[in-house]
Motif scaffolding. Sequence first.
Motif, PDB file in Angstrom:
ATOM      1  N   PHE A  22      -1.393 -23.294   0.136  1.00  0.00           N
ATOM      2  CA  PHE A  22      -0.857 -24.388   0.943  1.00  0.00           C
ATOM      3  C   PHE A  22      -0.698 -23.903   2.379  1.00  0.00           C
ATOM      4  N   ASP A  23      -1.067 -24.748   3.335  1.00  0.00           N
ATOM      5  CA  ASP A  23      -0.847 -24.460   4.751  1.00  0.00           C
ATOM      6  C   ASP A  23       0.455 -25.141   5.159  1.00  0.00           C
ATOM      7  N   ILE A  24       1.489 -24.360   5.433  1.00  0.00           N
ATOM      8  CA  ILE A  24       2.833 -24.898   5.608  1.00  0.00           C
ATOM      9  C   ILE A  24       3.123 -25.160   7.076  1.00  0.00           C
ATOM     10  N   GLU A  25       3.104 -26.449   7.392  1.00  0.00           N
ATOM     11  CA  GLU A  25       3.273 -26.911   8.762  1.00  0.00           C
ATOM     12  C   GLU A  25       3.856 -28.318   8.739  1.00  0.00           C
ATOM     13  N   GLU A  26       4.276 -28.807   9.897  1.00  0.00           N
ATOM     14  CA  GLU A  26       4.823 -30.156  10.001  1.00  0.00           C
ATOM     15  C   GLU A  26       3.695 -31.179  10.155  1.00  0.00           C
ATOM     16  N   TRP A  27       4.057 -32.456  10.053  1.00  0.00           N
ATOM     17  CA  TRP A  27       3.064 -33.532  10.164  1.00  0.00           C
ATOM     18  C   TRP A  27       2.399 -33.564  11.531  1.00  0.00           C
ATOM     19  N   PHE A  28       3.103 -33.061  12.548  1.00  0.00           N
ATOM     20  CA  PHE A  28       2.583 -33.129  13.911  1.00  0.00           C
ATOM     21  C   PHE A  28       1.777 -31.898  14.311  1.00  0.00           C
ATOM     22  N   HIS A  29       1.659 -30.922  13.437  1.00  0.00           N
ATOM     23  CA  HIS A  29       0.869 -29.745  13.782  1.00  0.00           C
ATOM     24  C   HIS A  29      -0.615 -30.047  13.570  1.00  0.00           C
ATOM     25  N   ALA A  30      -1.314 -30.227  14.654  1.00  0.00           N
ATOM     26  CA  ALA A  30      -2.750 -30.518  14.618  1.00  0.00           C
ATOM     27  C   ALA A  30      -3.363 -29.988  15.904  1.00  0.00           C
ATOM     28  N   ASN A  31      -4.659 -30.141  16.049  1.00  0.00           N
ATOM     29  CA  ASN A  31      -5.336 -29.546  17.208  1.00  0.00           C
ATOM     30  C   ASN A  31      -6.243 -30.565  17.888  1.00  0.00           C
ATOM     31  N   TYR A  32      -5.612 -31.591  18.440  1.00  0.00           N
ATOM     32  CA  TYR A  32      -6.322 -32.620  19.191  1.00  0.00           C
ATOM     33  C   TYR A  32      -5.769 -32.636  20.606  1.00  0.00           C
ATOM     34  N   ASP A  33      -6.612 -32.322  21.580  1.00  0.00           N
ATOM     35  CA  ASP A  33      -6.157 -32.109  22.948  1.00  0.00           C
ATOM     36  C   ASP A  33      -5.452 -33.326  23.556  1.00  0.00           C
ATOM     37  N   ASP A  34      -5.892 -34.523  23.207  1.00  0.00           N
ATOM     38  CA  ASP A  34      -5.368 -35.726  23.867  1.00  0.00           C
ATOM     39  C   ASP A  34      -4.244 -36.397  23.084  1.00  0.00           C
ATOM     40  N   VAL A  35      -3.760 -35.748  22.041  1.00  0.00           N
ATOM     41  CA  VAL A  35      -2.723 -36.347  21.208  1.00  0.00           C
ATOM     42  C   VAL A  35      -1.405 -35.592  21.408  1.00  0.00           C
ATOM     43  N   VAL A  36      -0.384 -36.323  21.856  1.00  0.00           N
ATOM     44  CA  VAL A  36       0.937 -35.735  22.049  1.00  0.00           C
ATOM     45  C   VAL A  36       1.900 -36.420  21.077  1.00  0.00           C
ATOM     46  N   PRO A  37       2.202 -35.793  19.943  1.00  0.00           N
ATOM     47  CA  PRO A  37       3.039 -36.443  18.927  1.00  0.00           C
ATOM     48  C   PRO A  37       4.501 -36.535  19.353  1.00  0.00           C
ATOM     49  N   ASP A  38       5.183 -37.537  18.852  1.00  0.00           N
ATOM     50  CA  ASP A  38       6.607 -37.704  19.098  1.00  0.00           C
ATOM     51  C   ASP A  38       7.367 -36.923  18.027  1.00  0.00           C
TER      52      ASP A  38
END
Length: 293
Positions: A22-38
């Motif tokens: 399992f890769d243990i991270e939050e829902w907002f951990h991703a690698n998209y340059d133009d996406v700034v999660p709240d």
Amino acid sequence: MTSPTSLHPSAPGTGVTNMLTFDIEEWFHANYDDVVPDRSKGSGFRSHMDKLLELCSETGSKATFFVLGYIGEHYPDVVRAIAREGHDVASHGYAHELAYKQTIDVFKADVKKSVDILEELTGTKIIGYRAPSWSIVESNLHYLEALEELGMKYDASIFPVKTFLYGIPTAPTEIHKPRVNGRTLGLYEVPMSVMKLGGRNIGYSGGFYFRFFPRFVVKQAIRSANRQGNSSIVYLHPREIDEKEHKLDLPMKESFIHYYNVRGTYAKLENVLRSFRFTSISDHLKRHYGLET
């Protein structure tokens, strides 16, 4: 009570044990340059982890949890619970940065920061690593030397496919000690499982591939690998078992890859774990490759 043997039937005539990760991270951990999660939205992370740990316990499965240093800082009790349940805790880096966008010095410092946090929490040596988004590729393969210098015994970052974000399609598909800069490293590479489809390697047992393919396809691919004496590796993220978790605002293609069939993931995972034997990467390496820790 169902015995472990009857609970986890292997493919006929094999007795092969597979690997659960399992890769243990939050829902907002991703690698998209133009996406700034709240990040203020919160998350169901704790309940996801409780559910995964309970499922592992119920099915007699052991796993390797690749944990971000960020998670160790924000959820230290969760990391301790993983270790207390007898699972492996390994590094996923600190903040889910793409390895191929880091210099080797920044990469090494990032991994070390996560390792220091996780070792403090678990009281055990961290010996494994998986790069965020499979970001060890041909251009930064030499970063494996930095992992070796940090004392890692295995890496599980290479996906022998080619996508727009990651992959080394010509990489070996079996566990091996990689050659970098003309020498064989002292750590093992544990590549992600693939099957041949149309003459090309394609994943089947983790992430989008696990969610995309019907359950019978995933199970048949695992059985096929086991009949050949090979172990399959399953990997998922906590967010993938909860359709109600917050979602990133992504373009159509990326959203499809990130969220397709999240609704059915947990039931599929449960069925797969009850159908096959699963252990951690380090246990597999100890049993079959003589790994010493």
